[in-house]
Design a protein around this motif. Structure first.
Motif, PDB file in Angstrom:
ATOM      1  N   ASN A 175       0.828  -1.210   0.000  1.00  0.00           N
ATOM      2  CA  ASN A 175       0.000   0.000   0.000  1.00  0.00           C
ATOM      3  C   ASN A 175       0.864   1.262   0.000  1.00  0.00           C
ATOM      4  OD1 ASN A 175      -2.421  -1.384  -0.043  1.00  0.00           O
ATOM      5  ND2 ASN A 175      -2.677  -1.324   2.181  1.00  0.00           N
ATOM      6  N   VAL A 176       1.931   1.239   0.789  1.00  0.00           N
ATOM      7  CA  VAL A 176       2.816   2.386   0.859  1.00  0.00           C
ATOM      8  C   VAL A 176       3.519   2.579  -0.487  1.00  0.00           C
ATOM      9  CG1 VAL A 176       4.929   3.264   1.935  1.00  0.00           C
ATOM     10  CG2 VAL A 176       3.136   2.268   3.348  1.00  0.00           C
ATOM     11  N   LYS A 177       3.968   1.488  -1.084  1.00  0.00           N
ATOM     12  CA  LYS A 177       4.631   1.582  -2.395  1.00  0.00           C
ATOM     13  C   LYS A 177       3.689   2.135  -3.447  1.00  0.00           C
ATOM     14  CE  LYS A 177       7.999  -2.138  -1.854  1.00  0.00           C
ATOM     15  NZ  LYS A 177       8.411  -3.472  -2.318  1.00  0.00           N
TER      16      LYS A 177
ATOM     17  N   LYS B 170       1.116   4.147  -2.957  1.00  0.00           N
ATOM     18  CA  LYS B 170       0.890   5.557  -2.681  1.00  0.00           C
ATOM     19  C   LYS B 170       2.085   6.400  -3.104  1.00  0.00           C
ATOM     20  CE  LYS B 170      -2.452   5.018   1.015  1.00  0.00           C
ATOM     21  NZ  LYS B 170      -2.769   5.268   2.418  1.00  0.00           N
ATOM     22  N   VAL B 171       3.287   5.867  -2.950  1.00  0.00           N
ATOM     23  CA  VAL B 171       4.489   6.600  -3.324  1.00  0.00           C
ATOM     24  C   VAL B 171       4.579   6.707  -4.855  1.00  0.00           C
ATOM     25  CG1 VAL B 171       7.019   6.497  -3.339  1.00  0.00           C
ATOM     26  CG2 VAL B 171       5.761   6.043  -1.252  1.00  0.00           C
TER      27      VAL B 171
END
Length: 82
Positions: free
Chosen positions: A75-77, A79-80
């Motif tokens: 999820n973080v990847k 969003k980035v």
């Protein structure tokens, strides 16, 4: 804090003794060698079963945590990248 520890110890001892395949040692004399070995086997069997349950539960929790961590990282990847 001491009360909590006492409650946990009593609970664990009860679950160990209840969850075992208990051999009937009641027909033996209380201070005989056979009685002591019989009760020792009962305790050993109960402890082994409890340890196995703990191992299975912890392995399952570890798998769940790794899956959750992978999802968070993905999820973080995502969003980035956006």
């Amino acid at each position: 804090m001491k009360k909590i520890l006492v409650i946990i110890v009593i609970y664990l001892l009860n679950t160990i003794l209840v969850s075992a395949e208990i051999n009937d040692c009641s027909g033996m004399k209380k201070l005989s060698k056979e009685y002591i070995t019989c009760t020792a086997k009962n305790i050993k069997n109960a402890a082994n079963k409890t340890n196995q349950k703990i191992k299975e539960g912890s392995a399952e929790k570890t798998e769940q945590l790794t899956e959750g961590a992978k999802k968070l990282i993905d999820n973080v990847k995502n969003k980035v990248k956006k």
